[in-house]
Motif scaffolding. Structure first.
Motif, PDB file in Angstrom:
ATOM      1  N   LEU A 200       0.911  -1.227  -0.136  1.00 44.86           N
ATOM      2  CA  LEU A 200      -0.108  -0.040   0.061  1.00 44.86           C
ATOM      3  C   LEU A 200       0.838   1.263  -0.039  1.00 44.86           C
ATOM      4  CD1 LEU A 200      -2.848   1.232   0.101  1.00 44.86           C
ATOM      5  CD2 LEU A 200      -2.493   1.128   2.839  1.00 44.86           C
ATOM      6  N   PRO A 201       0.663   2.164  -1.113  1.00 45.32           N
ATOM      7  CA  PRO A 201       1.637   3.316  -1.092  1.00 45.32           C
ATOM      8  C   PRO A 201       1.478   4.199  -0.165  1.00 45.32           C
ATOM      9  CG  PRO A 201       0.014   3.513  -2.829  1.00 45.32           C
ATOM     10  CD  PRO A 201      -0.077   1.965  -2.057  1.00 45.32           C
ATOM     11  N   PHE A 202       2.517   4.932   0.305  1.00 43.73           N
ATOM     12  CA  PHE A 202       2.264   6.293   1.189  1.00 43.73           C
ATOM     13  C   PHE A 202       1.388   7.458   0.443  1.00 43.73           C
ATOM     14  CE2 PHE A 202       3.665  10.651   2.184  1.00 43.73           C
ATOM     15  CZ  PHE A 202       3.054  10.888   3.386  1.00 43.73           C
ATOM     16  N   ASN A 203       1.467   7.372  -0.843  1.00 44.93           N
ATOM     17  CA  ASN A 203       0.721   8.525  -1.604  1.00 44.93           C
ATOM     18  C   ASN A 203       0.611   7.903  -3.104  1.00 44.93           C
ATOM     19  OD1 ASN A 203      -0.080  11.322  -2.157  1.00 44.93           O
ATOM     20  ND2 ASN A 203       1.258  11.193  -3.694  1.00 44.93           N
TER      21      ASN A 203
ATOM     22  N   ASP B 257       2.842  -4.922   4.318  1.00 45.53           N
ATOM     23  CA  ASP B 257       2.863  -4.175   3.094  1.00 45.53           C
ATOM     24  C   ASP B 257       2.216  -3.011   3.135  1.00 45.53           C
ATOM     25  OD1 ASP B 257       4.107  -6.222   2.017  1.00 45.53           O
ATOM     26  OD2 ASP B 257       2.122  -7.557   1.722  1.00 45.53           O
ATOM     27  N   ILE B 258       2.544  -2.034   4.273  1.00 43.72           N
ATOM     28  CA  ILE B 258       2.156  -0.558   4.254  1.00 43.72           C
ATOM     29  C   ILE B 258       3.212   0.251   4.299  1.00 43.72           C
ATOM     30  CG2 ILE B 258       0.720   0.904   5.569  1.00 43.72           C
ATOM     31  CD1 ILE B 258      -0.884  -1.471   6.375  1.00 43.72           C
ATOM     32  N   LEU B 259       3.346   1.226   3.574  1.00 38.83           N
ATOM     33  CA  LEU B 259       4.386   1.979   3.448  1.00 38.83           C
ATOM     34  C   LEU B 259       4.135   3.292   4.050  1.00 38.83           C
ATOM     35  CD1 LEU B 259       7.275   2.906   2.549  1.00 38.83           C
ATOM     36  CD2 LEU B 259       6.369   3.692   0.441  1.00 38.83           C
ATOM     37  N   ALA B 260       4.566   3.539   5.243  1.00 40.04           N
ATOM     38  CA  ALA B 260       4.506   4.794   6.372  1.00 40.04           C
ATOM     39  C   ALA B 260       5.894   5.312   6.109  1.00 40.04           C
ATOM     40  CB  ALA B 260       4.023   4.524   7.666  1.00 40.04           C
TER      41      ALA B 260
ATOM     42  N   LEU C 103       8.023  11.345  14.670  1.00 36.21           N
ATOM     43  CA  LEU C 103       7.033  11.448  13.822  1.00 36.21           C
ATOM     44  C   LEU C 103       7.121  10.605  12.569  1.00 36.21           C
ATOM     45  CD1 LEU C 103       5.547  14.957  12.877  1.00 36.21           C
ATOM     46  CD2 LEU C 103       5.998  13.108  10.873  1.00 36.21           C
ATOM     47  N   VAL C 104       5.783   9.928  12.506  1.00 34.16           N
ATOM     48  CA  VAL C 104       5.506   8.949  11.438  1.00 34.16           C
ATOM     49  C   VAL C 104       4.191   9.482  10.606  1.00 34.16           C
ATOM     50  CG1 VAL C 104       4.643   6.568  10.964  1.00 34.16           C
ATOM     51  CG2 VAL C 104       6.413   7.018  12.788  1.00 34.16           C
ATOM     52  N   ARG C 105       4.338   9.306   9.343  1.00 35.96           N
ATOM     53  CA  ARG C 105       3.306   9.729   8.360  1.00 35.96           C
ATOM     54  C   ARG C 105       2.375   8.701   7.974  1.00 35.96           C
ATOM     55  NH1 ARG C 105       5.322  13.608   4.026  1.00 35.96           N
ATOM     56  NH2 ARG C 105       7.131  12.262   4.023  1.00 35.96           N
ATOM     57  N   LEU C 106       1.361   8.404   8.040  1.00 35.62           N
ATOM     58  CA  LEU C 106       0.453   7.299   7.426  1.00 35.62           C
ATOM     59  C   LEU C 106       0.134   7.679   6.044  1.00 35.62           C
ATOM     60  CD1 LEU C 106      -1.706   6.351  10.759  1.00 35.62           C
ATOM     61  CD2 LEU C 106       0.686   5.416   9.808  1.00 35.62           C
ATOM     62  N   PRO C 107      -0.110   6.644   5.248  1.00 31.02           N
ATOM     63  CA  PRO C 107      -0.861   6.911   3.969  1.00 31.02           C
ATOM     64  C   PRO C 107      -2.038   7.964   4.160  1.00 31.02           C
ATOM     65  CG  PRO C 107       0.005   4.556   4.371  1.00 31.02           C
ATOM     66  CD  PRO C 107       0.093   5.182   5.651  1.00 31.02           C
ATOM     67  N   LEU C 108      -2.079   8.545   2.989  1.00 28.04           N
ATOM     68  CA  LEU C 108      -3.329   9.557   3.096  1.00 28.04           C
ATOM     69  C   LEU C 108      -3.444  10.131   1.546  1.00 28.04           C
ATOM     70  CD1 LEU C 108      -5.806  10.724   4.330  1.00 28.04           C
ATOM     71  CD2 LEU C 108      -4.247  12.619   5.018  1.00 28.04           C
TER      72      LEU C 108
ATOM     73  N   VAL D  33      -7.982  -0.223   6.005  1.00 27.95           N
ATOM     74  CA  VAL D  33      -6.775  -1.432   5.971  1.00 27.95           C
ATOM     75  C   VAL D  33      -5.582  -0.853   6.774  1.00 27.95           C
ATOM     76  CG1 VAL D  33      -5.165  -2.149   4.156  1.00 27.95           C
ATOM     77  CG2 VAL D  33      -7.283  -1.715   3.587  1.00 27.95           C
ATOM     78  N   VAL D  34      -5.230   0.357   7.027  1.00 27.50           N
ATOM     79  CA  VAL D  34      -4.164   0.668   8.064  1.00 27.50           C
ATOM     80  C   VAL D  34      -4.372   0.398   9.290  1.00 27.50           C
ATOM     81  CG1 VAL D  34      -2.484   2.481   8.333  1.00 27.50           C
ATOM     82  CG2 VAL D  34      -3.080   2.205   6.345  1.00 27.50           C
ATOM     83  N   ILE D  35      -5.743   1.083   9.461  1.00 30.20           N
ATOM     84  CA  ILE D  35      -6.319   0.921  10.927  1.00 30.20           C
ATOM     85  C   ILE D  35      -6.344  -0.468  11.471  1.00 30.20           C
ATOM     86  CG2 ILE D  35      -8.199   1.724  12.332  1.00 30.20           C
ATOM     87  CD1 ILE D  35      -8.929   3.797  10.433  1.00 30.20           C
ATOM     88  N   ASP D  36      -6.809  -1.403  10.719  1.00 31.74           N
ATOM     89  CA  ASP D  36      -6.769  -2.740  11.158  1.00 31.74           C
ATOM     90  C   ASP D  36      -5.602  -3.226  11.545  1.00 31.74           C
ATOM     91  OD1 ASP D  36      -9.789  -2.576  10.914  1.00 31.74           O
ATOM     92  OD2 ASP D  36      -9.736  -3.640   8.946  1.00 31.74           O
ATOM     93  N   VAL D  37      -4.629  -3.056  10.780  1.00 32.66           N
ATOM     94  CA  VAL D  37      -3.092  -3.670  10.998  1.00 32.66           C
ATOM     95  C   VAL D  37      -2.740  -3.009  12.223  1.00 32.66           C
ATOM     96  CG1 VAL D  37      -0.959  -3.492  10.173  1.00 32.66           C
ATOM     97  CG2 VAL D  37      -2.831  -4.176   8.476  1.00 32.66           C
ATOM     98  N   LEU D  38      -2.754  -1.505  12.307  1.00 31.58           N
ATOM     99  CA  LEU D  38      -2.410  -0.997  13.756  1.00 31.58           C
ATOM    100  C   LEU D  38      -2.953  -1.599  14.838  1.00 31.58           C
ATOM    101  CD1 LEU D  38      -1.855   2.761  12.517  1.00 31.58           C
ATOM    102  CD2 LEU D  38      -0.047   0.920  13.204  1.00 31.58           C
ATOM    103  N   LEU D  39      -4.304  -1.833  15.006  1.00 30.56           N
ATOM    104  CA  LEU D  39      -4.851  -2.146  15.987  1.00 30.56           C
ATOM    105  C   LEU D  39      -4.617  -3.665  16.438  1.00 30.56           C
ATOM    106  CD1 LEU D  39      -8.639  -0.783  15.237  1.00 30.56           C
ATOM    107  CD2 LEU D  39      -7.060   0.310  16.706  1.00 30.56           C
ATOM    108  N   LYS D  40      -3.847  -4.364  15.664  1.00 24.99           N
ATOM    109  CA  LYS D  40      -3.593  -5.807  16.059  1.00 24.99           C
ATOM    110  C   LYS D  40      -2.205  -5.723  16.602  1.00 24.99           C
ATOM    111  CE  LYS D  40      -6.234  -7.556  12.324  1.00 24.99           C
ATOM    112  NZ  LYS D  40      -6.064  -8.476  10.933  1.00 24.99           N
TER     113      LYS D  40
END
Length: 376
Positions: free
Chosen positions: A2-5, A318-321, A353-358, A366-373
């Motif tokens: 999943l790309p950052f942008n 597979d998430i690019l932050a 500081l970390v930037r999440l994909p937006l 998709v990002v939220i579910d991965v982080l909550l685990k």
């Protein structure tokens, strides 16, 4: 991954580009350029706007307009992109870096006045993540010390500041000058591209000359002079009509783009709140005077080690932050020139500081579910 942008296309970009090409006018300052400039003037209360090939160019024009010379000092945050500083360094200025606020990467407005000397020429607040700096205080300091204010509004399209007078003003319309970016990572894009916002009328005529390579060409085409020539310094700052046509397709859809981005931002904020608190991670804070244009959603970790673990975890799923700026006052180019001492908040944001994909087509869940685990 999943790309950052991911750049968003409205569907009219190529249509308008074809229109510009078929018109036979593609070199710049044509119909699409004028449409884009008028959009900013009419919607954001800016007196005069000039499209540029980048936000960097807009900042460089601003440095020329306020006559930056060797020995002049310019105050700005250290937590910013290098273009903010480069524009003034190129004219010979000394950069005086201020620390960030404790609650936000924006410049600490209370740190500015102590940095002013007889050589200070300007203050350059950077509206990080599209969130307003405390502009009443900054403008008051500038007025009392006879300084210019140049807003770096690269990330701040469609974002607002409400001052002590309870009046809401668009970012980029408050300082003497301002610069916007339409880089592909921004809310509204043209690949590369920028805009100079002019709020002090005394700069308008000269800005057009600098924009047109130091000539009075714009005055000539308006019939104000019978010939044009080289009358000042300048450069090739204006973009082609192809870039302006692409940008116009985006600006037409500003409201829709912003609505979607804000929904993504609010999903992150609402659904990660408990998780963040349990993991000693801070979510973005919005001052009462600032609106949110959903340019960026970031997390503040409690240490460099925690950030490294978080980035690695997301990459494994597979998430690019990504992290963001490295403190300019500690950069290889400027560390020996920096005389302002330690900037603890700037360094903290650099490390944590970390930037999440937006982006428009993102499904934030998709990002939220991965982080909550995960726990950090």
């Amino acid at each position: 991954m999943l790309p950052f942008n991911k750049p968003y296309f409205t569907g009219n970009e190529t249509k308008y580009i074809e229109s510009a090409v078929s018109s036979g006018k593609i070199s710049g300052n044509g119909d699409y350029t004028k449409k884009c400039q008028s959009f900013f003037e009419q919607n954001f209360g800016i007196k005069k706007c000039l499209l540029t090939t980048s936000c960097t160019d807009a900042l460089e024009m601003a440095a020329i307009l306020i006559d930056i010379k060797p020995g002049d000092e310019v105050i700005m945050p250290s937590y910013t992109f290098v273009s903010t500083a480069n524009a003034f360094v190129l004219r010979g200025a000394t950069i005086v870096f201020a620390d960030s606020r404790k609650d936000h990467p924006n410049i600490d407005e209370n740190a500015i006045e102590g940095l002013i000397t007889s050589k200070t020429k300007a203050i350059v607040p950077v509206h990080y993540a599209g969130v307003a700096c405390e502009m009443d205080t900054i403008m008051d300091i500038a007025k009392r010390h006879n300084l210019y204010v140049i807003e770096d509004a690269a990330q701040a399209i469609d974002s607002y500041y409400t001052g002590k007078d309870n009046v809401k003003r668009a970012l980029g319309s408050i300082g003497h000058l301002a610069a916007f970016s339409f880089h592909e990572t921004k809310n509204i894009i043209s690949g590369e591209g920028g805009l100079l916002a002019i709020n002090d009328e005394k700069f308008i005529n000269r800005a057009e000359i600098i924009w047109e390579k130091g000539t009075n060409r714009s005055s000539f085409f308006r019939g104000e002079v019978d010939k044009y020539g080289w009358v000042d310094i300048g450069s090739s700052f204006l973009p082609s009509e192809i870039i302006a046509a692409f940008l116009w397709a985006q600006l037409e859809n500003l409201e829709q783009i912003q609505m979607v981005r804000k929904n993504h931002w609010e999903s992150y904020f609402d659904k990660l709140a408990t998780w963040a608190r349990e993991n000693r991670i801070e979510l973005p804070q919005l001052p009462d005077y600032a609106s949110n244009n959903a340019h960026m959603f970031y997390l503040i970790c409690d240490s460099l080690e925690q950030r490294t673990k978080l980035l690695d975890y997301l990459k494994q799923h597979d998430i690019l932050a990504v992290f963001h700026y490295i403190s300019l006052h500690e950069s290889p180019f400027y560390d020996k020139l920096h005389k302002g001492g330690v900037l603890p908040e700037t360094d903290r944001f650099t490390d944590t500081l970390v930037r999440l994909p937006l982006f428009y087509e993102l499904n934030p869940n998709v990002v939220i579910d991965v982080l909550l685990k995960a726990a950090f």
